[in-house]
Enzyme design. Structure first.
Site, PDB file in Angstrom:
ATOM      1  N   GLU A 145       1.037  -1.233  -0.138  1.00  0.00           N
ATOM      2  CA  GLU A 145      -0.173  -0.037  -0.027  1.00  0.00           C
ATOM      3  C   GLU A 145       1.007   1.198   0.002  1.00  0.00           C
ATOM      4  OE1 GLU A 145      -2.585   1.426  -0.288  1.00  0.00           O
ATOM      5  OE2 GLU A 145      -4.545   0.344   0.272  1.00  0.00           O
TER       6      GLU A 145
ATOM      7  N   ARG B  39      -7.935   0.946  12.386  1.00  0.00           N
ATOM      8  CA  ARG B  39      -6.492   1.282  12.166  1.00  0.00           C
ATOM      9  C   ARG B  39      -6.393   2.271  11.174  1.00  0.00           C
ATOM     10  NH1 ARG B  39      -4.886  -0.515   7.278  1.00  0.00           N
ATOM     11  NH2 ARG B  39      -6.005  -2.140   6.326  1.00  0.00           N
TER      12      ARG B  39
ATOM     13  N   ASN C 183      -5.153   4.058   7.586  1.00  0.00           N
ATOM     14  CA  ASN C 183      -5.147   3.092   6.235  1.00  0.00           C
ATOM     15  C   ASN C 183      -4.461   3.829   5.199  1.00  0.00           C
ATOM     16  OD1 ASN C 183      -6.117   1.015   4.718  1.00  0.00           O
ATOM     17  ND2 ASN C 183      -7.664   2.256   3.712  1.00  0.00           N
TER      18      ASN C 183
ATOM     19  N   ASN D 167     -10.040   5.842   2.312  1.00  0.00           N
ATOM     20  CA  ASN D 167      -8.971   5.205   1.271  1.00  0.00           C
ATOM     21  C   ASN D 167      -8.429   6.497   0.490  1.00  0.00           C
ATOM     22  OD1 ASN D 167      -7.316   3.471   0.251  1.00  0.00           O
ATOM     23  ND2 ASN D 167      -9.162   1.825   0.548  1.00  0.00           N
TER      24      ASN D 167
ATOM     25  N   ASP E  86      -9.811   1.614  -4.304  1.00  0.00           N
ATOM     26  CA  ASP E  86      -8.758   1.753  -3.128  1.00  0.00           C
ATOM     27  C   ASP E  86      -7.757   2.745  -3.155  1.00  0.00           C
ATOM     28  OD1 ASP E  86      -6.952   0.844  -1.351  1.00  0.00           O
ATOM     29  OD2 ASP E  86      -7.029  -1.281  -1.839  1.00  0.00           O
TER      30      ASP E  86
END
Length: 294
Positions: free
Chosen positions: A20, A103, A105, A149, A199
């Site tokens: 990521e 959490r 991201n 995101n 995403d």
């Protein structure tokens, strides 16, 4: 596969669990990226092909440049500085400690050097978007999210974009660059018919949005009005994030994931978790530095 003039290369057989947060350092000609569940921040040199990583002791999501040899990063419930020479972590703030299932991201810095980052929640609409300023102040910018995101800003700095993967939507807001406010949210892109989730994203200099499609085997380019322009097929099921890099910012680096895939799915997408590079004919927007205006 990609258009003939858009060659796609597997530049690193990383086999990450959840790659990521691609981040290009134009001064050093390096790509930073993270493997969330392996608790690693990676530093990839495209010239040599060498990749090194720093163990950060917990999940790691958003990252941004924060001066020479330093990143600002988000982890489970905190943000911190990471020294990219010795791997030393310096905690800054603890946030959402009362939400142990959340959490942090994805995130990046805006052109004015403010760090924007969002959380991901197990329960619907329990995640938020934050802005951490160089003066040490923290602002809650949006609530009611589930998977905050991919985010970005239009080249003219009048529009802010934010993805909620669980909703399969990309939102557009009116952005006030001077004070860092966002207003008037609207749905720009609705992908609820896709069977895949948007995403991470990257912006190009033409104001177009490049979105990695989780479970979609592709990256999609949308124009500023949200209309699909091009779909680049990927050899893996879960592209996760992308950013423009290279000396002229025409190379799109794309992270991918292997987490959660069955053995059959991994065999179908053998290179799941690897790092890819797409050579484009458009120029991307640069990565911005924490504490520095562009």
């Amino acid at each position: 596969m990609p258009p003939a003039n858009y060659p796609l290369d597997n530049v690193l057989e990383a086999r990450s669990r959840l790659g990521e947060s691609t981040l290009w350092d134009a001064e050093q000609n390096l790509l930073y990226w993270v493997d969330i569940y392996n608790h690693r921040v990676h530093k990839f040199d495209p010239t040599s092909g060498q990749d090194q990583f720093f163990e950060v002791g917990d999940v790691v999501g958003p990252i941004a440049l924060a001066g020479p040899s330093q990143l600002i990063i988000g982890q489970r419930d905190r943000i911190a500085f990471l020294n990219t020479q010795d791997g030393k972590l310096t905690p800054i703030l603890t946030i959402e400690a009362d939400k142990p299932d959340n959490r942090f991201n994805d995130g990046k810095c805006d052109p004015q050097g403010r760090f924007w980052f969002g959380s991901i929640s197990q329960d619907p609409k329990q995640a938020s978007l934050y802005r951490y300023d160089p003066d040490g102040s923290l602002q809650v910018m949006e609530t009611g999210l589930t998977i905050s995101n991919g985010l970005g800003w239009s080249p003219d700095e009048t529009t802010f974009y934010l993805t909620d993967s669980a909703e399969q939507k990309i939102y557009a807001y009116r952005f006030d660059a001077a004070i860092g406010s966002i207003q008037d949210r609207r749905v720009l892109i609705d992908l609820s018919d896709e069977g895949a989730e948007p995403d991470g994203m990257a912006m190009d200099a033409e104001g177009c949005i490049w979105t990695a499609m989780w479970n979609g085997w592709c990256v999609i380019r949308f124009d500023p009005d949200g209309k699909e322009m091009m779909r680049v097929k990927m050899p893996v099921q879960c592209p996760t994030c992308c950013t423009f890099g290279g000396q002229d910012l025409t190379e799109l680096y794309i992270t991918t994931a292997s987490v959660g895939l069955s053995q059959q799915e991994i065999e179908q997408g053998f290179y799941a978790g690897d790092l890819f590079r797409l050579q484009t004919d458009v120029v991307g927007m640069p990565s911005y530095h924490f504490g520095q205006s562009s």
